[in-house]
Design an enzyme around this catalytic site. Sequence first.
Site, PDB file in Angstrom:
ATOM      1  N   LYS A  10       2.121  -2.686 -11.141  1.00  0.00           N
ATOM      2  CA  LYS A  10       3.423  -2.148 -10.742  1.00  0.00           C
ATOM      3  C   LYS A  10       4.195  -1.571 -11.941  1.00  0.00           C
ATOM      4  CE  LYS A  10       3.727  -5.053  -6.612  1.00  0.00           C
ATOM      5  NZ  LYS A  10       4.614  -5.872  -5.743  1.00  0.00           N
ATOM      6  N   TYR A  50       3.377   0.765   1.962  1.00  0.00           N
ATOM      7  CA  TYR A  50       3.989  -0.487   2.417  1.00  0.00           C
ATOM      8  C   TYR A  50       4.523  -0.376   3.846  1.00  0.00           C
ATOM      9  CZ  TYR A  50       3.638  -2.719  -2.191  1.00  0.00           C
ATOM     10  OH  TYR A  50       3.177  -3.301  -3.354  1.00  0.00           O
ATOM     11  N   ASN A 113       7.155  -8.653  -9.345  1.00  0.00           N
ATOM     12  CA  ASN A 113       6.053  -9.612  -9.514  1.00  0.00           C
ATOM     13  C   ASN A 113       4.848  -9.007 -10.232  1.00  0.00           C
ATOM     14  OD1 ASN A 113       4.934  -8.124  -7.459  1.00  0.00           O
ATOM     15  ND2 ASN A 113       5.187  -9.685  -5.886  1.00  0.00           N
ATOM     16  N   HIS A 116      -0.014  -5.880  -7.510  1.00  0.00           N
ATOM     17  CA  HIS A 116      -0.376  -5.948  -6.087  1.00  0.00           C
ATOM     18  C   HIS A 116      -1.857  -6.292  -5.967  1.00  0.00           C
ATOM     19  CE1 HIS A 116      -0.919  -4.710  -1.882  1.00  0.00           C
ATOM     20  NE2 HIS A 116      -2.037  -4.136  -2.301  1.00  0.00           N
ATOM     21  N   GLU A 127      -6.538   0.319   1.718  1.00  0.00           N
ATOM     22  CA  GLU A 127      -5.786   0.633   0.498  1.00  0.00           C
ATOM     23  C   GLU A 127      -6.631   1.426  -0.494  1.00  0.00           C
ATOM     24  OE1 GLU A 127      -2.574  -3.053   0.767  1.00  0.00           O
ATOM     25  OE2 GLU A 127      -4.239  -3.243  -0.648  1.00  0.00           O
TER      26      GLU A 127
HETATM   27  P1  IDP Z   1       2.152  -9.604  -1.473  1.00  0.00           P
HETATM   28  O1  IDP Z   1       2.412  -8.503  -2.486  1.00  0.00           O
HETATM   29  O2  IDP Z   1       2.000 -10.946  -2.124  1.00  0.00           O
HETATM   30  O3  IDP Z   1       1.021  -9.277  -0.517  1.00  0.00           O
HETATM   31  P2  IDP Z   1       3.974  -8.967   0.691  1.00  0.00           P
HETATM   32  O4  IDP Z   1       4.611  -9.959   1.598  1.00  0.00           O
HETATM   33  O5  IDP Z   1       2.873  -8.108   1.255  1.00  0.00           O
HETATM   34  O6  IDP Z   1       3.484  -9.744  -0.606  1.00  0.00           O
HETATM   35  O7  IDP Z   1       5.145  -8.038   0.158  1.00  0.00           O
HETATM   36  C1  IDP Z   1       4.871  -6.839  -0.554  1.00  0.00           C
HETATM   37  C2  IDP Z   1       5.790  -6.753  -1.759  1.00  0.00           C
HETATM   38  O8  IDP Z   1       7.138  -6.668  -1.302  1.00  0.00           O
HETATM   39  C3  IDP Z   1       5.764  -7.987  -2.671  1.00  0.00           C
HETATM   40  O9  IDP Z   1       4.732  -7.947  -3.627  1.00  0.00           O
HETATM   41  C4  IDP Z   1       7.138  -7.925  -3.304  1.00  0.00           C
HETATM   42  O10 IDP Z   1       7.158  -6.988  -4.364  1.00  0.00           O
HETATM   43  C5  IDP Z   1       7.980  -7.397  -2.171  1.00  0.00           C
HETATM   44  N1  IDP Z   1       8.595  -8.489  -1.404  1.00  0.00           N
HETATM   45  C6  IDP Z   1       8.019  -9.288  -0.501  1.00  0.00           C
HETATM   46  N2  IDP Z   1       8.864 -10.182   0.012  1.00  0.00           N
HETATM   47  C7  IDP Z   1      10.041  -9.933  -0.573  1.00  0.00           C
HETATM   48  C8  IDP Z   1      11.330 -10.529  -0.447  1.00  0.00           C
HETATM   49  O11 IDP Z   1      11.560 -11.470   0.309  1.00  0.00           O
HETATM   50  N3  IDP Z   1      12.300  -9.985  -1.230  1.00  0.00           N
HETATM   51  C9  IDP Z   1      12.081  -8.945  -2.068  1.00  0.00           C
HETATM   52  N4  IDP Z   1      10.861  -8.360  -2.224  1.00  0.00           N
HETATM   53  C10 IDP Z   1       9.864  -8.856  -1.475  1.00  0.00           C
HETATM   54 MG    MG Z   2       0.825  -7.862   0.970  1.00  0.00          MG
END
Ligand code: IDP
Ligand code: MG
Length: 138
Positions: A10, A50, A113, A116, A127
């Site tokens: 990212k 997304y 974070n 991905h 993807e």
């Molecule tokens: P993942 O990346 O662990 O698969 P997902 O639930 O698919 O998690 O969410 C995609 C991305 O959206 C996450 O990596 C994060 O950057 C963001 N995200 C997910 N949940 C939240 C939230 O509750 N608040 C803010 N950003 C979130």
């Molecule tokens: Mg995800």
Amino acid sequence: MTERTFTMIKPQSIKNNHFGQIFSIIAGHGFRVVGMKMIHLTPKRAGLFYEIHRDRPFFKKLVKAMTSGPVIVAVLEKENAVLDFRSLIGSTNPLVAEEGTIRKIFGSSIDDNGIHGSDSLQTAEMEINFHFASSELF
Ligand code: IDP
Ligand code: MG
């Protein structure tokens, strides 16, 4: 079974210059890189990537973060690549991610974070096809 998974470094991890250390950890865990490129996502492409999160409250912020700078997209190959890679990156929220995981080490918050990883074999295939032509994979 040998599998392929998809990862995206990212924007924040590029800005922080962490991508070298991140790929070193990935290679150290036996993942082979079979495709890689640096790209800058448009808001439209980030939104499509997304798509399943479009109605979530964090969607706009997510698209903004993902388009704030270039990303590195890569395809990784290994036995059991999809699940093993999810374990290696750790939980979505770095604050609760397991010690030693990439998100624990390099992520700072759920919004930032660092990396991905595909969540299933089917998602990985989608993807990979979203970002790569078969001629770009080795
Ligand atoms: P993942 O990346 O662990 O698969 P997902 O639930 O698919 O998690 O969410 C995609 C991305 O959206 C996450 O990596 C994060 O950057 C963001 N995200 C997910 N949940 C939240 C939230 O509750 N608040 C803010 N950003 C979130
Ligand atoms: Mg995800």
